[in-house]
Design an enzyme around this catalytic site. Sequence first.
Site, PDB file in Angstrom:
ATOM      1  N   HIS A  74      -4.543  -3.324  -5.440  1.00  0.00           N
ATOM      2  CA  HIS A  74      -4.430  -2.147  -6.449  1.00  0.00           C
ATOM      3  C   HIS A  74      -3.075  -2.293  -6.654  1.00  0.00           C
ATOM      4  O   HIS A  74      -2.224  -2.403  -5.664  1.00  0.00           O
ATOM      5  CB  HIS A  74      -4.552  -1.085  -5.446  1.00  0.00           C
ATOM      6  CG  HIS A  74      -6.278  -0.681  -5.342  1.00  0.00           C
ATOM      7  ND1 HIS A  74      -6.610   0.535  -5.337  1.00  0.00           N
ATOM      8  CD2 HIS A  74      -7.418  -1.652  -5.542  1.00  0.00           C
ATOM      9  CE1 HIS A  74      -8.162   0.439  -5.237  1.00  0.00           C
ATOM     10  NE2 HIS A  74      -8.399  -0.883  -5.326  1.00  0.00           N
ATOM     11  N   TYR A 203      -5.038  10.581  -3.833  1.00  0.00           N
ATOM     12  CA  TYR A 203      -4.582  11.569  -2.985  1.00  0.00           C
ATOM     13  C   TYR A 203      -4.443  12.999  -3.510  1.00  0.00           C
ATOM     14  O   TYR A 203      -3.618  13.170  -4.471  1.00  0.00           O
ATOM     15  CB  TYR A 203      -3.125  11.123  -2.293  1.00  0.00           C
ATOM     16  CG  TYR A 203      -3.477   9.846  -1.589  1.00  0.00           C
ATOM     17  CD1 TYR A 203      -3.135   8.674  -2.083  1.00  0.00           C
ATOM     18  CD2 TYR A 203      -2.976   9.970  -0.244  1.00  0.00           C
ATOM     19  CE1 TYR A 203      -3.222   7.494  -1.184  1.00  0.00           C
ATOM     20  CE2 TYR A 203      -3.333   8.946   0.490  1.00  0.00           C
ATOM     21  CZ  TYR A 203      -3.347   7.615   0.341  1.00  0.00           C
ATOM     22  OH  TYR A 203      -3.387   6.645   1.203  1.00  0.00           O
ATOM     23  N   PRO A 295      -3.438   9.365   9.428  1.00  0.00           N
ATOM     24  CA  PRO A 295      -3.711   8.384   8.560  1.00  0.00           C
ATOM     25  C   PRO A 295      -3.068   8.343   7.201  1.00  0.00           C
ATOM     26  O   PRO A 295      -3.330   7.431   6.187  1.00  0.00           O
ATOM     27  CB  PRO A 295      -5.344   8.310   8.600  1.00  0.00           C
ATOM     28  CG  PRO A 295      -5.629   9.920   8.878  1.00  0.00           C
ATOM     29  CD  PRO A 295      -4.630  10.188   9.900  1.00  0.00           C
ATOM     30  N   LYS A 299      -0.867   3.522   7.409  1.00  0.00           N
ATOM     31  CA  LYS A 299       0.207   2.746   8.262  1.00  0.00           C
ATOM     32  C   LYS A 299      -0.499   2.016   9.548  1.00  0.00           C
ATOM     33  O   LYS A 299       0.253   0.954   9.950  1.00  0.00           O
ATOM     34  CB  LYS A 299       1.418   3.326   8.500  1.00  0.00           C
ATOM     35  CG  LYS A 299       2.268   3.496   7.424  1.00  0.00           C
ATOM     36  CD  LYS A 299       2.917   2.287   6.889  1.00  0.00           C
ATOM     37  CE  LYS A 299       3.216   2.341   5.178  1.00  0.00           C
ATOM     38  NZ  LYS A 299       2.584   1.706   4.476  1.00  0.00           N
ATOM     39  N   TYR A 387       4.854   2.905   1.062  1.00  0.00           N
ATOM     40  CA  TYR A 387       3.500   2.542   0.832  1.00  0.00           C
ATOM     41  C   TYR A 387       3.016   1.205   1.066  1.00  0.00           C
ATOM     42  O   TYR A 387       1.970   0.792   1.585  1.00  0.00           O
ATOM     43  CB  TYR A 387       2.958   3.636  -0.302  1.00  0.00           C
ATOM     44  CG  TYR A 387       1.427   3.632  -0.043  1.00  0.00           C
ATOM     45  CD1 TYR A 387       0.665   4.521   0.572  1.00  0.00           C
ATOM     46  CD2 TYR A 387       0.490   2.734  -0.735  1.00  0.00           C
ATOM     47  CE1 TYR A 387      -0.605   4.705   0.646  1.00  0.00           C
ATOM     48  CE2 TYR A 387      -1.006   2.686  -0.632  1.00  0.00           C
ATOM     49  CZ  TYR A 387      -1.506   3.896  -0.166  1.00  0.00           C
ATOM     50  OH  TYR A 387      -2.726   4.182   0.064  1.00  0.00           O
TER      51      TYR A 387
END
Length: 394
Positions: A74, A203, A295, A299, A387
């Site tokens: 992604h 998200y 979560p 990570k 990220y």
Amino acid sequence: MNMRTQVGIIGAGPAGLLLSLLLAREGIDSIVLESRSREEVETTIRAGVLEQGTVNLLMEMGLGERMQREGAVHHGIELRFDGEGHRIPLSELTNGRTITLYPQHEVLRDLIAARLNHGGHILFNVKDVQLFDVSSHQPRLQFVHEHEQMELQCDFIAGCDGFHGVSRASLPEAIQTVFTRFYPFGWLGILMQAPPSSQELIYAYSERGFALVSTRSPELQRMYLQCDPNDDIAHWSDEMILEELQLRLATRGQWQLRIGPIIQKSILAMRSFVIEPMQYGRLFLAGDVAHIVPPTGAKGLNLAVADVRHLAHALTLFYKEERTDLLEAYSTTCLRRVWRAEHFSWWMTSMLHRFPDDDPFQQRMQRAQLEYTVRSRAAAASLAENYVGLPFEW
Ligand code: FAD
Ligand code: DHB
């Protein structure tokens, strides 16, 4: 029965298994002790997002063949709020770095196969693991395997036994500091047989709470809903879950959630946790046994990988060059990255969830942060670099 190895490893999760493979590559012998069965380890649903560095390491070790074939790369994620989606172009903001969606249990299947195929020792279904003499040069592990009491003599012990493991208890209380934060919410996670609703992870912040759209394969989707951490999953019918997902993910545009049968659902609590230091004598802690993150930043597994990469390197220099400096620096080296990830995970969690006791001021703060993150290139780049994962040398 007595056995001997150079590094005794407790736990066949990502940390323990990868450590055993990294050590084997350098000719260092290890034995992994795991309390669960191989089947349970290989089927428990957990993480999904692998950082670029994790992927690179697995590839470099020749463990990435199936991940490359079956995983999905992604290049961005979506932040969704007020009925609108905003893409964070991860790759564009990080010199082409990406994340890979490949389930943790598939990583574990690959690691177990690789270790066993090369004659490595992993003992599953062990019971009553106990640590002795960790401050000496000859630490020992005692445990029961197939009804037999065993002892394993080691040069070093790696505690890779996850948050509920036993190894952390061998750090004397006088030298440890524990940091904990509980969040007043949990995640309800589901697996759904349906085509993907989106090409990238979503998200979503909404008045009704957080929602996350992730994926496992073209046929299987993974989604999460913020919920009460003490709620019983039996209170959530499939219809309620689907309705809640639809409401929290609703947009003003054309987007639609693609739905299908829910084949698994469970609730997990969320916490931040760190123990300092991550080492005592000849005992080294790695992964979830030493630190937990909520979560939201994806990570946990990636941090476990970074820990054992440092540990394997330090042990290699010890055996090859009799150097102890990297072993001595292990805890400090790891904790720098651990606290960065703790902060990022806490920040993502705080920005995206509804707090039970929030007020209009706090909600405006969250919205201001979300707006800034999607409108400012610098803010988006900061999210993106964390990220996709900071370099191992961080
Ligand atoms: P574990 O995976 O917990 O492994 C420890 C092993 O030790 C286990 O197999 C356990 O059975 C064994 N063990 C425990 N006690 C003993 C004992 N006494 N004797 C012998 N063996 C023992 N992380 C990410 O990076 N990305 C994500 O997208 C992500 N999503 C997540 C989603 C969910 C729902 C959850 C729950 C977690 C997620 N995580 C994610 C976190 C990630 O799964 C963990 O951080 C990771 O599993 C840690 O690996 P570990 O090897 O340290 O510990
Ligand atoms: C997944 C888990 C996470 O914690 C996250 O932030 C993103 C995706 C997953 O399980 O796919």
